[in-house]
Design a protein around this motif. Structure first.
Motif, PDB file in Angstrom:
ATOM      1  N   PRO A 251       0.785  -1.302  -0.026  1.00 28.28           N
ATOM      2  CA  PRO A 251      -0.022  -0.016  -0.022  1.00 28.28           C
ATOM      3  C   PRO A 251       0.874   1.123  -0.080  1.00 28.28           C
ATOM      4  N   LEU A 252       2.002   1.331   0.788  1.00 26.85           N
ATOM      5  CA  LEU A 252       2.682   2.501   0.849  1.00 26.85           C
ATOM      6  C   LEU A 252       3.430   2.890  -0.399  1.00 26.85           C
ATOM      7  N   ALA A 253       4.126   1.603  -0.927  1.00 29.82           N
ATOM      8  CA  ALA A 253       4.595   1.782  -2.326  1.00 29.82           C
ATOM      9  C   ALA A 253       3.593   2.210  -3.516  1.00 29.82           C
ATOM     10  N   LEU A 254       2.241   1.663  -3.463  1.00 33.33           N
ATOM     11  CA  LEU A 254       1.516   2.260  -4.455  1.00 33.33           C
ATOM     12  C   LEU A 254       0.961   3.849  -4.222  1.00 33.33           C
ATOM     13  N   LEU A 255       0.930   4.037  -2.990  1.00 32.23           N
ATOM     14  CA  LEU A 255       0.425   5.467  -2.907  1.00 32.23           C
ATOM     15  C   LEU A 255       1.570   6.500  -3.119  1.00 32.23           C
ATOM     16  N   GLY A 256       2.912   5.935  -2.856  1.00 29.96           N
ATOM     17  CA  GLY A 256       4.079   6.751  -3.028  1.00 29.96           C
ATOM     18  C   GLY A 256       4.231   6.804  -4.761  1.00 29.96           C
ATOM     19  N   GLY A 257       4.139   5.752  -5.464  1.00 27.86           N
ATOM     20  CA  GLY A 257       4.017   5.720  -6.838  1.00 27.86           C
ATOM     21  C   GLY A 257       3.137   6.705  -7.491  1.00 27.86           C
ATOM     22  N   ALA A 258       1.805   6.677  -6.997  1.00 21.66           N
ATOM     23  CA  ALA A 258       0.932   7.610  -7.535  1.00 21.66           C
ATOM     24  C   ALA A 258       1.070   8.943  -7.217  1.00 21.66           C
ATOM     25  N   ALA A 259       1.758   9.179  -6.061  1.00 24.28           N
ATOM     26  CA  ALA A 259       2.034  10.678  -5.833  1.00 24.28           C
ATOM     27  C   ALA A 259       2.996  11.089  -6.663  1.00 24.28           C
ATOM     28  N   VAL A 260       4.190  10.565  -6.755  1.00 23.26           N
ATOM     29  CA  VAL A 260       5.329  10.597  -7.908  1.00 23.26           C
ATOM     30  C   VAL A 260       4.922  10.859  -9.311  1.00 23.26           C
ATOM     31  N   PHE A 261       3.970  10.044  -9.700  1.00 21.68           N
ATOM     32  CA  PHE A 261       3.288  10.189 -10.801  1.00 21.68           C
ATOM     33  C   PHE A 261       2.554  11.333 -11.123  1.00 21.68           C
ATOM     34  N   VAL A 262       1.811  11.900  -9.977  1.00 21.98           N
ATOM     35  CA  VAL A 262       0.952  12.989 -10.148  1.00 21.98           C
ATOM     36  C   VAL A 262       1.968  14.245 -10.136  1.00 21.98           C
ATOM     37  N   VAL A 263       3.016  14.091  -9.586  1.00 21.17           N
ATOM     38  CA  VAL A 263       3.889  15.372  -9.420  1.00 21.17           C
ATOM     39  C   VAL A 263       4.553  15.470 -11.077  1.00 21.17           C
ATOM     40  N   LYS A 264       5.125  14.394 -11.563  1.00 24.47           N
ATOM     41  CA  LYS A 264       5.822  14.262 -12.614  1.00 24.47           C
ATOM     42  C   LYS A 264       4.937  14.749 -13.726  1.00 24.47           C
ATOM     43  N   VAL A 265       3.857  14.337 -13.740  1.00 28.78           N
ATOM     44  CA  VAL A 265       2.731  14.963 -14.821  1.00 28.78           C
ATOM     45  C   VAL A 265       2.206  16.183 -14.848  1.00 28.78           C
ATOM     46  N   ALA A 266       2.247  16.682 -13.554  1.00 26.43           N
ATOM     47  CA  ALA A 266       2.093  17.958 -13.444  1.00 26.43           C
ATOM     48  C   ALA A 266       2.970  18.967 -13.851  1.00 26.43           C
ATOM     49  N   VAL A 267       4.291  18.671 -13.688  1.00 30.83           N
ATOM     50  CA  VAL A 267       5.240  19.485 -13.867  1.00 30.83           C
ATOM     51  C   VAL A 267       5.502  19.460 -15.302  1.00 30.83           C
ATOM     52  N   VAL A 268       5.629  18.340 -16.256  1.00 33.12           N
ATOM     53  CA  VAL A 268       5.573  18.139 -17.548  1.00 33.12           C
ATOM     54  C   VAL A 268       4.553  18.793 -18.109  1.00 33.12           C
ATOM     55  N   GLY A 269       3.094  18.829 -17.742  1.00 29.27           N
ATOM     56  CA  GLY A 269       2.075  19.503 -18.028  1.00 29.27           C
ATOM     57  C   GLY A 269       2.207  21.038 -18.120  1.00 29.27           C
ATOM     58  N   ALA A 270       2.840  21.518 -16.860  1.00 27.40           N
ATOM     59  CA  ALA A 270       2.998  23.090 -16.630  1.00 27.40           C
ATOM     60  C   ALA A 270       4.245  23.425 -17.719  1.00 27.40           C
ATOM     61  N   VAL A 271       5.252  22.656 -17.806  1.00 22.27           N
ATOM     62  CA  VAL A 271       6.458  22.955 -18.963  1.00 22.27           C
ATOM     63  C   VAL A 271       5.614  22.953 -20.146  1.00 22.27           C
TER      64      VAL A 271
END
Length: 309
Positions: A251-271
Motif C-alpha cells: 500500500p505505501l509503495a502504491l501511494l508513493g508511486g501514485a504521488a510521484v506520478f501526479v507530480v511528474k505529470v503536473a510538472v511536464v504539463g506545466a512546462v
C-alpha cells in the motif's frame, strides 16, 4: 489494487491537469485565470444538460463519445502509471495501447463525418491525417525501447528503465524521447499542431469534430480528451523518467508511486503549457512535415537500438 488506484488517480487528475495548464498559460499571459478546478465545474454543468443530436445523424454520433472514453479508460487501467506490478500488466502491450488510441481517434472522426457538416468532415480528415503519421511513430519509438528488453510489454520497458538508468541516456532512448514527445503533442491536440482554445474555422482539428456535441455527450468528449492528454503525458514520463514508480503492491509503495506520478505529470504539463505561450500554431500543410520529422527520429531510434546496442 494497483489498477484500480491508478485508474482513480487518472480520472481525478485529468481535468485538474487541463486546469493547471490553462492556469499556467493565464499567469504567463498576465491574466488571473479561472483556477485549476474550472474544468471539473464545467463537466459538472455539462453532465446535467440534455444532449442533442443533429438531424440525420446515426448511432455512430451517439456512440463515439463512449468509445473514446472507454478506450482511454482501458489504457489508464492497464498501462504502468503508478506501478509496474498489476494483474493487467500482460494486456499493457505496445500494439494494444496504440490500437486503443487509434480506435478512439477513428470513432470521433466517424462521428464528425456522421454529422454531414463541412466542419465535421474537415476536422475528421485532418485528424486521420495526423493519426496516420503519428501512430507509426509511436510504434517505432516503442520498438526502440523494447529492443533492450526483448518485449513490447510497457511494464517490462518501464521496469528496465527504472533498474538500469544508464539505458535512458543511450542515443536510441534520446531519439525515441524526441519522436514520442512530438507525437504526444499532436495526439493531444496541443500547440503547435492544434490549438485547443480556439474555434477558428481554418485552423481547428479536434474542435471541428465536436462542434455538434452538447450536454452529457460533450461532457464525455471533454473528459475523454483530458484523460487522453493525461495518459499520453503519463506514458512519456514513465517511459523516459521512470523513477519513483512502484515495483510492488504494498500500500505505501502504491501511494508513493501514485504521488510521484501526479507530480511528474503536473510538472511536464506545466512546462508544456509554458512553452505554448511562446509558440504559434503551424500552418496546416506544415504539420505533416513536423510529424514526418518525428517519424524520422523514430527510424533513427530503432536503427540506433540495434547498431549501437
Amino acid at each position: 489494487m494497483s489498477a484500480v488506484l491508478q485508474l482513480l488517480v487518472l480520472v481525478v487528475l485529468a481535468p485538474y491537469l487541463v486546469g493547471l495548464m490553462r492556469q499556467v498559460r493565464a499567469l504567463m499571459e498576465g491574466r488571473a485565470g479561472a483556477g485549476i478546478g474550472q474544468p471539473w465545474r464545467d463537466l459538472r454543468k455539462l453532465f446535467r444538460k440534455e444532449p442533442i443530436s443533429p438531424d440525420g445523424s446515426s448511432w455512430v454520433f451517439v456512440a463515439a463519445p463512449a468509445v473514446l472514453a472507454a478506450t482511454t479508460l482501458v489504457i489508464a487501467a492497464v498501462a504502468p502509471f503508478a506501478a509496474t506490478v498489476s494483474p493487467l500488466d500482460g494486456v499493457a502491450d505496445l500494439f494494444a495501447v496504440v490500437a486503443l488510441l487509434l480506435l478512439g481517434t477513428v470513432a470521433l472522426a466517424l462521428a464528425g463525418l456522421d454529422t454531414g457538416t463541412a466542419f465535421g468532415g474537415m476536422g475528421a480528415s485532418r485528424e486521420i491525417t495526423v493519426a496516420a503519421l503519428a501512430e507509426p511513430t509511436i510504434l517505432l519509438a516503442g520498438f526502440a525501447l523494447s529492443a533492450r528488453v526483448g518485449s513490447t510489454n510497457l511494464a517490462a520497458i518501464v521496469e528496465r528503465g527504472n533498474h538500469s538508468p544508464g539505458d535512458l541516456l543511450s542515443p536510441a532512448t534520446l531519439l525515441a524521447a524526441v519522436a514520442l514527445a512530438v507525437v504526444v503533442i499532436a495526439e493531444a491536440g496541443r500547440l503547435p499542431v492544434d490549438n485547443p482554445s480556439t474555434h477558428l474555422e481554418l485552423t481547428m482539428i479536434h474542435e471541428a469534430m465536436v462542434l455538434e456535441y452538447s450536454g452529457r455527450d460533450l461532457a464525455l468528449v471533454e473528459f475523454a480528451s483530458a484523460l487522453r492528454l493525461t495518459v499520453l503525458l503519463g506514458l512519456w514520463v514513465n517511459l523516459f523518467v521512470p523513477w519513483g514508480i512502484a515495483t510492488s503492491e504494498a500500500p505505501l509503495a502504491l501511494l508513493g508511486g501514485a504521488a510521484v506520478f501526479v507530480v511528474k505529470v503536473a510538472v511536464v504539463g506545466a512546462v508544456l503549457a509554458a512553452g505554448e505561450v511562446f509558440m504559434a500554431k503551424l500552418r496546416l500543410f506544415r504539420v505533416p512535415e513536423l510529424l514526418a520529422g518525428s517519424f524520422l527520429f523514430g527510424v533513427l531510434a530503432v536503427s540506433s537500438s540495434f547498431f549501437l546496442a
